[in-house]
Motif scaffolding. Structure first.
Motif: not given
Length: 106
Positions: A58-64, A73-77, A93-99
């Motif tokens: 239901a959610n995409f959260e950054a995790h290890r 991490t995830y991103a949306r285009v 837009a991603g959850q991090s700069m690398s995403a």
């Protein structure tokens, strides 16, 4: 740049409205994958899955990753119309700069 700049032409905007205020000009209202309102302090934004199908979260959260220790991490285009519907704007837009960078390269 000015907001009126986005009236004509095509653009690519990197980052969500939290990191790039220009992204706020183009809300993605009908997206199945919306950013949650505000992230918890010190944590990346959460991408909501408004209509998950069986097996999807239901959610995409950054995790290890527990096996590799790598950060996931995830991103949306999204591709939307510009302000006058005469061109397009690609929102990356991603959850991090690398995403964000990886999804932009994609």
């Amino acid at each position: 740049m000015h907001a009126r700049t986005f009236r004509n032409g095509n653009f690519v905007i990197l980052g969500s409205s939290l990191s790039n205020p220009w992204a706020a000009l183009f809300p993605v209202k009908d997206s199945n994958y919306a950013f949650a309102e505000l992230p918890r302090p010190g944590f990346p934004e959460v991408i909501l899955n408004r209509n998950p199908i069986k097996g999807e979260p239901a959610n995409f959260e950054a995790h290890r990753d527990p096996q590799t220790g790598a950060m996931i991490t995830y991103a949306r285009v999204s591709l939307v119309d510009n302000l006058t519907h005469t061109g397009r704007v690609l929102l990356v837009a991603g959850q991090s700069m690398s995403a964000t960078e990886m999804s932009g390269e994609f």
